[in-house]
Design a protein around this motif. Sequence first.
Motif, PDB file in Angstrom:
ATOM      1  N   SER A  14      49.039  99.509   9.944  1.00 21.90           N
ATOM      2  CA  SER A  14      48.693  99.228   8.714  1.00 21.90           C
ATOM      3  C   SER A  14      48.476 100.297   7.714  1.00 21.90           C
ATOM      4  CB  SER A  14      47.474  98.079   8.468  1.00 21.90           C
ATOM      5  OG  SER A  14      46.353  98.701   8.989  1.00 21.90           O
ATOM      6  N   THR A  15      47.467 101.363   8.346  1.00 24.69           N
ATOM      7  CA  THR A  15      47.473 102.498   7.260  1.00 24.69           C
ATOM      8  C   THR A  15      48.574 103.427   7.174  1.00 24.69           C
ATOM      9  OG1 THR A  15      45.241 102.567   8.552  1.00 24.69           O
ATOM     10  CG2 THR A  15      45.932 104.541   7.216  1.00 24.69           C
ATOM     11  N   ASN A  16      49.410 103.426   8.255  1.00 21.72           N
ATOM     12  CA  ASN A  16      50.596 104.065   7.858  1.00 21.72           C
ATOM     13  C   ASN A  16      51.803 103.338   7.076  1.00 21.72           C
ATOM     14  OD1 ASN A  16      49.812 106.209   9.564  1.00 21.72           O
ATOM     15  ND2 ASN A  16      50.828 105.394  11.555  1.00 21.72           N
ATOM     16  N   TYR A  21      54.303 103.007   1.925  1.00 16.67           N
ATOM     17  CA  TYR A  21      54.722 102.142   0.730  1.00 16.67           C
ATOM     18  C   TYR A  21      54.353 102.809  -0.695  1.00 16.67           C
ATOM     19  CZ  TYR A  21      54.133  98.757  -2.861  1.00 16.67           C
ATOM     20  OH  TYR A  21      54.081  97.880  -3.981  1.00 16.67           O
ATOM     21  N   SER A  22      53.161 103.633  -0.372  1.00 13.00           N
ATOM     22  CA  SER A  22      52.909 104.356  -1.741  1.00 13.00           C
ATOM     23  C   SER A  22      53.780 105.360  -2.075  1.00 13.00           C
ATOM     24  CB  SER A  22      51.355 104.802  -1.671  1.00 13.00           C
ATOM     25  OG  SER A  22      50.474 103.650  -1.637  1.00 13.00           O
ATOM     26  N   GLY A  27      58.874 107.146  -5.031  1.00 11.64           N
ATOM     27  CA  GLY A  27      60.039 107.665  -5.134  1.00 11.64           C
ATOM     28  C   GLY A  27      61.305 106.571  -5.690  1.00 11.64           C
ATOM     29  N   ILE A  28      61.192 105.386  -5.322  1.00 14.12           N
ATOM     30  CA  ILE A  28      61.868 104.498  -6.310  1.00 14.12           C
ATOM     31  C   ILE A  28      61.603 104.530  -7.684  1.00 14.12           C
ATOM     32  CG2 ILE A  28      62.358 101.917  -6.326  1.00 14.12           C
ATOM     33  CD1 ILE A  28      61.867 101.727  -3.511  1.00 14.12           C
ATOM     34  N   THR A  51      50.447  92.972   0.125  1.00 13.85           N
ATOM     35  CA  THR A  51      48.956  92.388  -0.454  1.00 13.85           C
ATOM     36  C   THR A  51      49.221  91.782  -1.712  1.00 13.85           C
ATOM     37  OG1 THR A  51      48.537  94.289  -1.452  1.00 13.85           O
ATOM     38  CG2 THR A  51      47.794  94.080   0.669  1.00 13.85           C
ATOM     39  N   GLY A  52      50.416  91.501  -2.126  1.00 10.36           N
ATOM     40  CA  GLY A  52      50.654  90.887  -3.334  1.00 10.36           C
ATOM     41  C   GLY A  52      50.683  91.658  -4.644  1.00 10.36           C
ATOM     42  N   LYS A  53      50.357  92.945  -4.633  1.00  9.66           N
ATOM     43  CA  LYS A  53      50.162  93.725  -5.963  1.00  9.66           C
ATOM     44  C   LYS A  53      51.268  93.870  -6.244  1.00  9.66           C
ATOM     45  CE  LYS A  53      47.860  98.095  -7.462  1.00  9.66           C
ATOM     46  NZ  LYS A  53      47.056  99.035  -7.223  1.00  9.66           N
ATOM     47  N   MET A  54      51.746  93.915  -7.736  1.00 19.45           N
ATOM     48  CA  MET A  54      52.958  94.114  -8.374  1.00 19.45           C
ATOM     49  C   MET A  54      52.934  95.488  -9.109  1.00 19.45           C
ATOM     50  SD  MET A  54      54.792  92.026 -11.323  1.00 19.45           S
ATOM     51  CE  MET A  54      54.028  92.898 -12.506  1.00 19.45           C
TER      52      MET A  54
END
Length: 207
Positions: A14-16, A21-22, A27-28, A51-54
């Motif tokens: 989960s940490t990796n 993701y960040s 980059g995107i 986690t649902g964060k947009m």
Amino acid sequence: MGRGKIEIKRIENSTNRQVTYSKRKGGIVKKAKEITVLCDAQVSLVIFSSTGKMSDYCGPSNTLVKLLDRYQKSTGNKLWDAKHEYLSNEVERIKKENDNMQIKLRHLKGEDITSLHPKELISIEEALQNGVTAVREKQMEFLKMLKKNERTLEEENNHLTCILHNQQLANVREIENGHYQGGRDFSTQIPLSFRVQPIQPNLQQNK
């Protein structure tokens, strides 16, 4: 020596996964900004994390709603029905009304009035005068209520005073009549040394 290819599959740690993701989200978004500037393209980007964060990005002078409308027209796919469109329009209308009310409120406070026309200033002055009149009427109504309550309390106080006075007069009469405290003879309560002895004329003549 270059980096090896990363197998595209779900990262179990989960940490990796969060770190990746960040980094890739940044980059995107960076690529979306670059293609918007370099190619004069209209780009909109929406990302939801696990986690649902947009996170979202929309190019300059564009909104996500406008791009979605354009998408609907281009593809023929309806992203929302008439009900959702009506609600969206209502939200926009309420926002505009709120903005207008905020502007009027600032004007009533005397703010941002330098650019107003004299007729607009007259209407603001009338609104302020009407407000002052309404406030004064409310104050007078409150004062009348206070005076009414004061008169009621005064009448009750006078009534109680009258009752107390009458009770005191009744007690005085009972004392004068020699009856007080439950009808007992008041004369029996006077000490012997203070009782007046009756005059016996016959005894005085005999002397």
